[in-house]
Design an enzyme around this catalytic site. Structure first.
Site, PDB file in Angstrom:
ATOM      1  N   LEU A 189      -6.673  -7.530  -5.467  1.00 41.76           N
ATOM      2  CA  LEU A 189      -7.518  -6.959  -6.521  1.00 41.76           C
ATOM      3  C   LEU A 189      -6.970  -7.278  -7.918  1.00 41.76           C
ATOM      4  O   LEU A 189      -7.725  -7.625  -8.824  1.00 41.76           O
ATOM      5  CB  LEU A 189      -7.681  -5.455  -6.313  1.00 41.76           C
ATOM      6  N   GLU A 190      -5.639  -7.174  -8.075  1.00 44.93           N
ATOM      7  CA  GLU A 190      -5.075  -7.480  -9.407  1.00 44.93           C
ATOM      8  C   GLU A 190      -5.325  -8.950  -9.755  1.00 44.93           C
ATOM      9  O   GLU A 190      -5.818  -9.264 -10.848  1.00 44.93           O
ATOM     10  CB  GLU A 190      -3.572  -7.175  -9.442  1.00 44.93           C
ATOM     11  N   HIS A 207      -4.955  16.426 -28.394  1.00 49.24           N
ATOM     12  CA  HIS A 207      -6.353  16.016 -28.508  1.00 49.24           C
ATOM     13  C   HIS A 207      -6.498  15.043 -29.658  1.00 49.24           C
ATOM     14  O   HIS A 207      -5.945  15.282 -30.735  1.00 49.24           O
ATOM     15  CB  HIS A 207      -7.244  17.238 -28.769  1.00 49.24           C
ATOM     16  N   THR A 242      11.655 -10.732  -6.643  1.00 47.53           N
ATOM     17  CA  THR A 242      10.202 -10.900  -6.627  1.00 47.53           C
ATOM     18  C   THR A 242       9.590 -10.273  -7.867  1.00 47.53           C
ATOM     19  O   THR A 242       8.752 -10.870  -8.553  1.00 47.53           O
ATOM     20  CB  THR A 242       9.629 -10.200  -5.371  1.00 47.53           C
ATOM     21  N   LEU A 262      17.906 -14.039 -11.984  1.00 48.93           N
ATOM     22  CA  LEU A 262      18.008 -12.709 -11.376  1.00 48.93           C
ATOM     23  C   LEU A 262      16.662 -11.985 -11.493  1.00 48.93           C
ATOM     24  O   LEU A 262      15.769 -12.418 -12.213  1.00 48.93           O
ATOM     25  CB  LEU A 262      19.103 -11.903 -12.076  1.00 48.93           C
ATOM     26  N   GLY A 294      -8.218  -7.044   0.510  1.00 47.11           N
ATOM     27  CA  GLY A 294      -8.584  -6.265  -0.684  1.00 47.11           C
ATOM     28  C   GLY A 294      -7.547  -5.199  -0.974  1.00 47.11           C
ATOM     29  O   GLY A 294      -7.878  -4.039  -1.217  1.00 47.11           O
ATOM     30  N   GLY A 295      -6.271  -5.591  -0.947  1.00 44.72           N
ATOM     31  CA  GLY A 295      -5.185  -4.667  -1.305  1.00 44.72           C
ATOM     32  C   GLY A 295      -4.808  -4.875  -2.760  1.00 44.72           C
ATOM     33  O   GLY A 295      -5.594  -5.408  -3.556  1.00 44.72           O
ATOM     34  N   GLY A 329      14.764  -7.944   0.010  1.00 47.18           N
ATOM     35  CA  GLY A 329      13.356  -7.921  -0.367  1.00 47.18           C
ATOM     36  C   GLY A 329      12.373  -8.410   0.671  1.00 47.18           C
ATOM     37  O   GLY A 329      12.558  -8.201   1.874  1.00 47.18           O
TER      38      GLY A 329
END
Ligand code: FAD
Ligand code: NAD
Length: 466
Positions: free
Chosen positions: A186-187, A444, A41, A38, A181-182, A144
């Site tokens: 890139l990943e 901070h 993608t 299950l 180059g989407g 999907g």
């Protein structure tokens, strides 16, 4: 024949979340999935495995490039064991998909393994391990998407590959040519350049990430160039050919010249297409549009009123969290509730390092709408926290309405931006002004201080630390 209030076809983040929400709302629910695991993608060949490899390759890059500056000495050579890295990725996937099995049992959802296809508007035939037919009052299509391809490319899935194969390579490519180059290009391009591959990105448009704010594209492009990747923008790929272990990509540049690239692997990442193969949607009167998407109205209802569709198979961004929102939306609609999704506030994230994240309108969109806006931008390098960890690249940019100060878009690139964007989504969901963000306290030292500073810059050009 088993009868259900709701049957969901497809077990990705859209389908399994829809099934859980239906069960939570007291509906007898079935989930049909053609594969034996299950999660769709996202869990099997998408979000989770790609992030596992991004994390592993990031550790390697840290060890080889940045440990030294932190005073960490590694005796001997730091080496990549790709087989082990891929095995770890698979273990993460197996654990995550196993978690979905548990959730289905916990929520008393009947899971059927097999290809689901419509017999008519209330009956589904299942072909596979759990062959048979079930009946359901309501049906949710969550089938999907699959990788799309260019008509002239023959994917041999060995050297000319999609993301699915790129997640289980047996060797680090010497030279990977990435078409597109989407987000995927890139990943996964970053995974392999970190592991030692030469990477060339061939992109049709004049910049990478063409749908995101141009400032983010520019900054990430610099990161890839610094890593010695060749970034070939405005190149239209004409042919991809395999000769033995070599792949030859030919593309036309802006001047109309044919340029040739030679590598040993070519990753084709030019988008994904909605997937309805084998669904027999016509038998239920469900219309598919000419882009291959299941046609839906604002309630995500198809042309057949008791049948709904969600996720990558319908219009909109192909993102796991968008699919999940739609799964919940449809379950609640079927239960008679009045849910709502603001598609403008679905964030987009690219999990490279630095991470890229955005929500709302881009500057390009605001200009096209003739909207008057102010910009507040703050660089991470001005933050103590960023300098302490050595992650000084990037910035946060806030776009706010010139008159009302309402935040219209937030765009950021830098360390931990994938998580920082949640603050921007929350603020925009409550229609915050830039001044609102600038007036609440941010711990901070944190990377989140860049959001506050960018808000101060947008409010009155009064950032404190630049
Ligand atoms: P899917 O996840 O595609 O699931 C559909 C399921 O339906 C599949 O399991 C399929 O087998 C099944 N199915 C199809 N037809 C039938 C049938 N007739 N009968 C039975 N079962 C059927 N998105 C993010 O938000 N963040 C990310 O970091 C991210 N990373 C990604 C990385 C990669 C490499 C890829 C490829 C995608 C990534 N995505 C990411 C996109 C994300 O995976 C998709 O948007 C998401 O999976 C869509 O969910 P879905 O439920 O619509 O469909
Ligand atoms: P994409 O749409 O992000 O990028 C495809 C790129 O290919 C675009 O830049 C496009 O201009 C370019 N292109 C198209 N035709 C071309 C051609 N002929 N020659 C050269 N370049 C060409 O698609 P993707 O990267 O394949 O990803 C598919 C989907 O998966 C996306 O919709 C994305 O939302 C989803 N995804 C999301 C994440 C994430 O959220 N982090 C990660 C991976 C994938």
């Amino acid at each position: 024949m088993n009868s259900y209030d709701v049957a969901v076809i497809g077990s990705g983040p859209g389908g399994y979340v829809a099934a859980i929400r239906c069960a939570q709302l007291g509906m007898k629910t079935a989930l049909i999935e053609k594969y034996s695991t299950l999660g769709g993608t996202c869990l099997n060949v998408g979000c989770i495995p790609s992030k596992a490899l991004l994390s592993s390759s990031h550790h390697y890059e840290e060890a080889t490039k940045h440990f030294e500056e932190h005073g960490i000495e590694v005796p001997g050579e730091v080496k990549v064991n790709l087989e082990k890295m891929i095995a770890r990725k698979q273990a993460v996937v197996d654990q995550t998909t196993g978690g979905i099995d548990f959730l289905m049992k916990k929520n008393n959802i009947d899971v059927y393994e097999g290809l689901g296809s419509f017999v008519d508007a209330t009956h589904i035939k299942i072909e596979g391990k759990d062959s048979g037919e079930i009946e359901a009052k309501n049906i949710i299509i969550a089938t999907g998407s699959k990788p799309s391809n260019l008509p002239f490319i023959e994917l041999d899935k060995e050297r000319i590959i999609t993301s699915t194969e790129a997640l289980k390579l047996k060797e680090v490519p010497k030279h990977m040519i990435v078409i597109g180059g989407g987000v995927i290009g890139l990943e996964l391009g970053q995974v392999y350049y970190r592991l030692g591959a030469e990477v060339t990105v061939v992109e049709y448009m004049d910049r990478i990430l063409p749908t995101m704010d141009a400032g983010l594209s520019k900054e990430l492009n610099k990161v890839f160039k610094k890593a010695k990747c060749k970034m070939m923008m405005s190149h239209k790929v004409q042919s991809v050919e395999r000769k033995g272990d070599e792949v030859i990509v030919k593309a036309e540049n802006k001047k109309g010249e044919l340029v040739e690239f030679k590598g040993d692997y070519c990753l084709v990442s030019v988008g994904r297409r909605p997937y309805t193969d084998g669904l027999n949607a016509e038998a239920a009167g469900v219309k598919i549009n000419d882009r291959g998407q299941v046609e839906v109205n604002e309630h995500l209802q198809t042309s057949t009123p008791n049948i709904y569709a969600i996720g990558d198979v319908v219009r909109g961004a192909m993102l796991a969290h968008k699919a999940e929102e739609e799964g919940v939306f449809v379950a609640e609609t079927i239960a008679g509730q009045k849910p709502h999704i603001d598609y403008n506030l679905i964030p987009g994230v690219v999990y490279t390092w630095p991470e890229v994240a955005a929500v709302g309108k881009t500057e390009e969109e605001l200009k096209a709408e003739n909207k008057e806006y102010k910009v507040g931008q703050f660089p991470f390098r001005a933050l103590g926290r960023a300098r302490a960890s050595g992650d000084i690249d990037g910035f946060v940019k806030i776009l706010a309405d010139k008159t009302t100060d309402e935040v219209l878009g937030v765009h950021m690139i830098g360390a931990r931006c994938a998580d920082l964007i949640a603050e921007a989504v929350t603020a925009m969901e409550f229609r915050a002004s830039a001044e609102d963000i600038s007036r609440y306290s941010h711990a901070h030292p944190t990377f989140a201080e860049a959001v506050k500073e960018a808000a101060l810059a947008a409010t009155d050009d009064r950032a404190l630390h630049v």
